[in-house]
Design a protein around this motif. Sequence first.
Motif, mmCIF file in Angstrom:
data_model
loop_
_atom_site.group_PDB
_atom_site.id
_atom_site.type_symbol
_atom_site.label_atom_id
_atom_site.label_comp_id
_atom_site.label_asym_id
_atom_site.label_seq_id
_atom_site.Cartn_x
_atom_site.Cartn_y
_atom_site.Cartn_z
ATOM 1 N N LEU A 1 95.861 9.421 12.348
ATOM 2 C CA LEU A 1 96.218 9.580 13.758
ATOM 3 C C LEU A 1 96.710 10.990 14.052
ATOM 4 N N LEU A 2 97.526 11.526 13.150
ATOM 5 C CA LEU A 2 98.058 12.873 13.345
ATOM 6 C C LEU A 2 96.943 13.903 13.332
ATOM 7 N N CYS A 3 95.999 13.745 12.408
ATOM 8 C CA CYS A 3 94.884 14.687 12.321
ATOM 9 C C CYS A 3 93.961 14.551 13.529
ATOM 10 N N ALA A 4 93.704 13.308 13.967
ATOM 11 C CA ALA A 4 92.801 13.087 15.090
ATOM 12 C C ALA A 4 93.362 13.670 16.386
ATOM 13 N N TYR A 5 94.680 13.589 16.553
ATOM 14 C CA TYR A 5 95.272 14.035 17.814
ATOM 15 C C TYR A 5 95.588 15.529 17.825
ATOM 16 N N THR A 6 96.048 16.069 16.692
ATOM 17 C CA THR A 6 96.540 17.457 16.680
ATOM 18 C C THR A 6 95.678 18.412 15.866
ATOM 19 N N GLY A 7 94.815 17.901 15.000
ATOM 20 C CA GLY A 7 94.078 18.766 14.090
ATOM 21 C C GLY A 7 94.866 19.119 12.844
ATOM 22 N N TYR A 8 96.083 18.567 12.712
ATOM 23 C CA TYR A 8 96.931 18.842 11.544
ATOM 24 C C TYR A 8 96.532 17.908 10.411
ATOM 25 N N ASP A 9 96.007 18.479 9.348
ATOM 26 C CA ASP A 9 95.583 17.698 8.184
ATOM 27 C C ASP A 9 96.476 18.071 7.017
ATOM 28 N N ILE A 10 97.288 17.134 6.534
ATOM 29 C CA ILE A 10 98.234 17.447 5.459
ATOM 30 C C ILE A 10 97.520 17.770 4.150
ATOM 31 N N PHE A 11 96.236 17.428 4.042
ATOM 32 C CA PHE A 11 95.492 17.701 2.818
ATOM 33 C C PHE A 11 94.755 19.042 2.865
ATOM 34 N N GLN A 12 94.756 19.714 4.024
ATOM 35 C CA GLN A 12 94.021 20.963 4.155
ATOM 36 C C GLN A 12 94.781 22.092 3.490
ATOM 37 N N ARG A 13 94.078 22.933 2.751
ATOM 38 C CA ARG A 13 94.725 24.034 2.038
ATOM 39 C C ARG A 13 94.146 25.365 2.476
ATOM 40 N N ASN A 14 95.007 26.339 2.430
ATOM 41 C CA ASN A 14 94.577 27.701 2.682
ATOM 42 C C ASN A 14 93.927 28.238 1.410
ATOM 43 N N PRO A 15 92.637 28.567 1.411
ATOM 44 C CA PRO A 15 91.954 28.977 0.187
ATOM 45 C C PRO A 15 92.513 30.258 -0.413
ATOM 46 N N LEU A 16 93.193 31.086 0.387
ATOM 47 C CA LEU A 16 93.730 32.336 -0.142
ATOM 48 C C LEU A 16 94.995 32.122 -0.954
ATOM 49 N N SER A 17 95.815 31.185 -0.534
ATOM 50 C CA SER A 17 97.090 30.984 -1.215
ATOM 51 C C SER A 17 97.142 29.685 -2.017
ATOM 52 N N ASN A 18 96.116 28.821 -1.791
ATOM 53 C CA ASN A 18 96.036 27.538 -2.492
ATOM 54 C C ASN A 18 97.297 26.694 -2.309
ATOM 55 N N VAL A 19 97.847 26.727 -1.109
ATOM 56 C CA VAL A 19 98.987 25.883 -0.788
ATOM 57 C C VAL A 19 98.606 25.009 0.392
ATOM 58 N N VAL A 20 99.335 23.925 0.536
ATOM 59 C CA VAL A 20 99.063 23.042 1.662
ATOM 60 C C VAL A 20 99.365 23.774 2.950
ATOM 61 N N SER A 21 98.454 23.665 3.891
ATOM 62 C CA SER A 21 98.619 24.398 5.144
ATOM 63 C C SER A 21 98.318 23.493 6.321
ATOM 64 N N ALA A 22 99.108 23.656 7.374
ATOM 65 C CA ALA A 22 98.857 22.909 8.606
ATOM 66 C C ALA A 22 97.938 23.678 9.539
ATOM 67 N N GLN A 23 97.392 24.763 9.082
ATOM 68 C CA GLN A 23 96.646 25.669 9.963
ATOM 69 C C GLN A 23 95.158 25.372 9.946
ATOM 70 N N PRO A 24 94.584 24.928 11.052
ATOM 71 C CA PRO A 24 93.133 24.729 11.111
ATOM 72 C C PRO A 24 92.395 26.060 11.004
ATOM 73 N N LYS A 25 91.134 25.992 10.767
ATOM 74 C CA LYS A 25 90.358 27.205 10.551
ATOM 75 C C LYS A 25 90.325 28.105 11.780
ATOM 76 N N LEU A 26 90.315 27.523 12.957
ATOM 77 C CA LEU A 26 90.127 28.329 14.158
ATOM 78 C C LEU A 26 91.398 28.514 14.978
ATOM 79 N N GLU A 27 92.537 28.064 14.439
ATOM 80 C CA GLU A 27 93.779 28.197 15.190
ATOM 81 C C GLU A 27 94.846 28.789 14.305
ATOM 82 N N SER A 28 95.734 29.547 14.885
ATOM 83 C CA SER A 28 96.874 30.059 14.145
ATOM 84 C C SER A 28 97.951 29.002 14.090
#
Length: 359
Positions: free
Chosen positions: A270-297
């Motif tokens: 629900l959180l991902c569907a509504y906000t785009g926040y995916d707790i499993f998404q990682r920033n490939p540069l730092s390899n840490v969990v990130s709340a940042q979608p590819k097209l948004e800061s």
Amino acid sequence: MGLRLLACLFHWPTAVIYGSLSLFVSILHNVFLLYYVDTFVSVYKIDKLSFWIGETVFLIWNSLNDPLFGWLSDRVFLSAQQLCIEKLSVPQEKRITLAEYLQQLSRHRNFLWFVCMNLIQVFHCHFNSNFFPLFLEHLLSDQISVSTGSFLLGVSYIAPHLNNLYFLSLCRRCGVYAVVRGLFFLKLALSVVMLLAGPDQVYLLCIFIASNRVFTEGTCKLLNLVVTDLVDEDLVLNRRKQAASALLFGMVALVTKPGQTFAPLIGTWLLCAYTGYDIFQRNPLSNVVSAQPKLESAAALEPTLRQGCFYLLVFVPITCALLQLLSWSQFSLHGKRLQRVKAQRQSLMQGQAPEVKTI
């Protein structure tokens, strides 16, 4: 047996030993519930597929172990009782299989409505636990101190136990059914008030986050009283020689414990569907969990994420309360019907019918 041994070794009352064991198990259980999603995602950096597989395995075992052990427990107890009957040369009663018992249970109307309501309750309890840190971080972290957040967390775990001292006395006066129904109405009313007030009312938000957990956990702790009434009704409806209490508790767990798994899965979806926040998404540069979608800061995402957390916080209890009130209104084991069941159970225990079934 183990409790009695400890009581003998340390010369402590059995009640103290049992209470201490329950306390420590509860501490471990609650700490795990609160932090396991964040730990697997942030520390172990588990991917979404592995998380779903793990939750599925947990769902299967967590649901099956209670009815399995309940069935074994009742079988051992009833087999011992059967041996005594044979020694006394009393005519044996007709035995039923587990499949026949399940068929009987499928016709037990109050059981079916109860497990529907309880499944939602288990889901809501674990949703509150799993997402409590997320709500504190994104709704209150910049407006309250760390100590205040810790205080809210502590209150939300301790208060349900203290509250139940009052709830139990209220149950004796008004009945469990009325108290549980009142708690559902209270959950609905508080959620609607919070929705109308909005996410900027800090003090009200603190009270709501804590009270939401307090009353939800409090309701969970009262529902075992309802299960004991269902055990009595099951005995009366099927004219059993002995109540299959462990098995019925196990069957309740079989149907309702999947709510523990649905809570983190549905919540993150629900959180991902509504906000785009995916707790499993990682920033490939730092390899840490990130709340940042590819097209948004992250800065652009934060207001949407905060709003999404707020809507999750209020709409989940509103939805749960409405569904629970609907299913609970169909539950008829209260008032005069409950009194009749108790009276019939008493008469069954005093004088058994000629052909009485056991499991």
